[in-house]
Enzyme design. Structure first.
Site, short mmCIF file in Angstrom:
data_model
loop_
_atom_site.label_atom_id
_atom_site.label_comp_id
_atom_site.label_asym_id
_atom_site.label_seq_id
_atom_site.Cartn_x
_atom_site.Cartn_y
_atom_site.Cartn_z
CB SER A 34 -12.92 34.80 -20.95
OG SER A 34 -12.91 34.83 -19.80
CG HIS A 74 -15.63 38.71 -17.84
ND1 HIS A 74 -16.67 37.92 -18.08
CD2 HIS A 74 -14.65 38.30 -17.88
CE1 HIS A 74 -15.88 36.50 -18.09
NE2 HIS A 74 -14.54 37.06 -17.96
CG HIS A 124 -15.16 34.28 -12.97
ND1 HIS A 124 -15.04 35.54 -13.56
CD2 HIS A 124 -15.34 33.24 -13.83
CE1 HIS A 124 -15.22 35.34 -14.94
NE2 HIS A 124 -15.78 34.12 -15.34
CE1 TYR A 148 -11.19 34.94 -11.88
CE2 TYR A 148 -12.05 32.96 -12.68
CZ TYR A 148 -11.72 34.45 -12.87
OH TYR A 148 -11.82 34.90 -14.12
CD GLU A 149 -14.43 38.35 -10.76
OE1 GLU A 149 -14.19 39.60 -10.82
OE2 GLU A 149 -15.09 37.55 -11.66
CB ALA A 192 -12.66 30.96 -22.37
CG MET A 251 -11.10 28.82 -13.53
SD MET A 251 -9.74 30.15 -13.39
CE MET A 251 -8.12 29.20 -13.97
CB SER A 252 -17.35 30.38 -15.43
OG SER A 252 -16.91 29.93 -16.56
CG ASN A 255 -5.76 27.50 -22.80
OD1 ASN A 255 -6.62 28.27 -22.38
ND2 ASN A 255 -5.51 26.42 -22.09
CG HIS A 305 -7.07 36.77 -18.95
ND1 HIS A 305 -8.24 35.79 -19.01
CD2 HIS A 305 -7.76 37.74 -19.11
CE1 HIS A 305 -9.32 36.42 -18.92
NE2 HIS A 305 -9.12 37.97 -18.85
N1 HPA Z 1 -7.76 25.96 -17.29
C1 HPA Z 1 -8.83 26.75 -16.56
N2 HPA Z 1 -9.71 27.59 -17.01
C2 HPA Z 1 -9.12 28.03 -18.24
C3 HPA Z 1 -8.27 27.60 -19.26
C4 HPA Z 1 -7.53 26.43 -18.66
O1 HPA Z 1 -6.46 25.96 -19.25
N3 HPA Z 1 -8.19 28.29 -20.23
C5 HPA Z 1 -9.33 29.10 -20.41
N4 HPA Z 1 -9.82 29.25 -18.97
#
Ligand code: HPA
Length: 255
Positions: free
Chosen positions: A21, A50, A72, A74-75, A102, A194-195, A218, A230
């Site tokens: 990302s 993406h 992903h 989650y999609e 990310a 998540m990847s 973050n 996001h």
């Molecule tokens: N958690 C999960 N996935 C993420 C995060 C997070 O804080 N930041 C960017 N992708």
């Protein structure tokens, strides 16, 4: 073989980099690009940030394929769909795979915008691209010790802070609760996302040498007072991309 598959092979790249990302700006001056839509086995991305194409670049005199965009779990995609990019790259002759993402920082010493080289992972997605194959893959050196050393040395030489740690992969798409973040810290994870993990498992199953990087976008839930978005993740990624480009150029110059 289709024309585009042959075209990807003709690029004669040995190294590919999957971008997470907000990291698309790592790609500089592509020589040629092929859209993912040209490959029937590749699913379509649905998340902003993406792009969805392979780009051929020259990085320090080496041919490198950048995979811009991934899908992903989650999609709603299956582990097989999420890792189709890796099989396409293997088919094109890629031997070394660099995966980026990310992630949220779990280690309280990490700062947004810093990079972490992944030393190991926790697969907490509950699934695997190898399901159905009864392939008992050894993952003891999932992340190449040789590549880790090369990147750490290069980061030191050019003065880039490069953290190191364990990446925990969650299914998402919701961010973690503060309780989940405390759990992940106790489990020994340093970053959460998540990847990446399904791709790494697939790449190792195909015998590729792997390096992985998390851009700390973050601090994970509960570790700072700001709420997660996001947009924040994409913005931090854009700023950290320049550091990663420098690091990559240096390592590829030496490899
Ligand atoms: N958690 C999960 N996935 C993420 C995060 C997070 O804080 N930041 C960017 N992708």
């Amino acid at each position: 073989m289709t024309k585009t598959r042959q075209q990807l092979r003709n690029w004669q790249a040995e190294i590919a980099i999957i971008l997470g990302s907000g990291l698309n700006s790592i790609v500089q001056q592509p020589i040629e690009s092929i859209d993912y839509t040209e490959f029937s086995e590749l699913p379509r991305a649905r998340v902003p940030g993406h792009a969805g194409k392979f780009s051929l670049c020259d990085v320090s005199g080496k041919s490198v394929i950048f995979a811009q965009g991934r899908v992903h779990l989650y999609e709603g995609y299956s582990p097989a769909e999420v890792t189709a990019n890796v099989r396409t790259l293997a088919d094109a002759g890629i031997m070394k795979l660099i995966v980026t993402n990310a992630a949220g920082g779990l280690n309280v010493r990490f700062r947004p915008g810093e990079w972490m080289i992944i030393s190991d992972h926790l697969n907490l997605t509950g699934t695997s691209p190898l399901i159905g194959s009864a392939q008992f893959l050894d993952l003891s050196n999932a992340y190449s010790p040789r590549l880790q050393r090369a990147f750490r040395d290069a980061a030191h030489q050019i003065g880039i802070v490069l953290r190191q740690g364990v990446y925990a992969a969650m299914m998402g798409p919701q961010y973690e609760t503060a309780a989940e973040v405390r759990m992940l810290q106790k489990l020994g994870a340093n970053a959460v996302g998540m990847s990446t993990v399904p791709e790494v498992i697939q790449a190792r199953a195909l015998g590729m040498e792997v390096a992985g990087f998390s851009c700390i976008a973050n601090l994970a839930t509960g570790l700072s007072s700001t709420t997660l978005s996001h947009e924040e993740v994409l913005e931090t990624g854009r700023n950290a991309a320049a550091d990663f480009s420098r690091l990559l150029s240096e390592v590829l110059r030496q490899l």
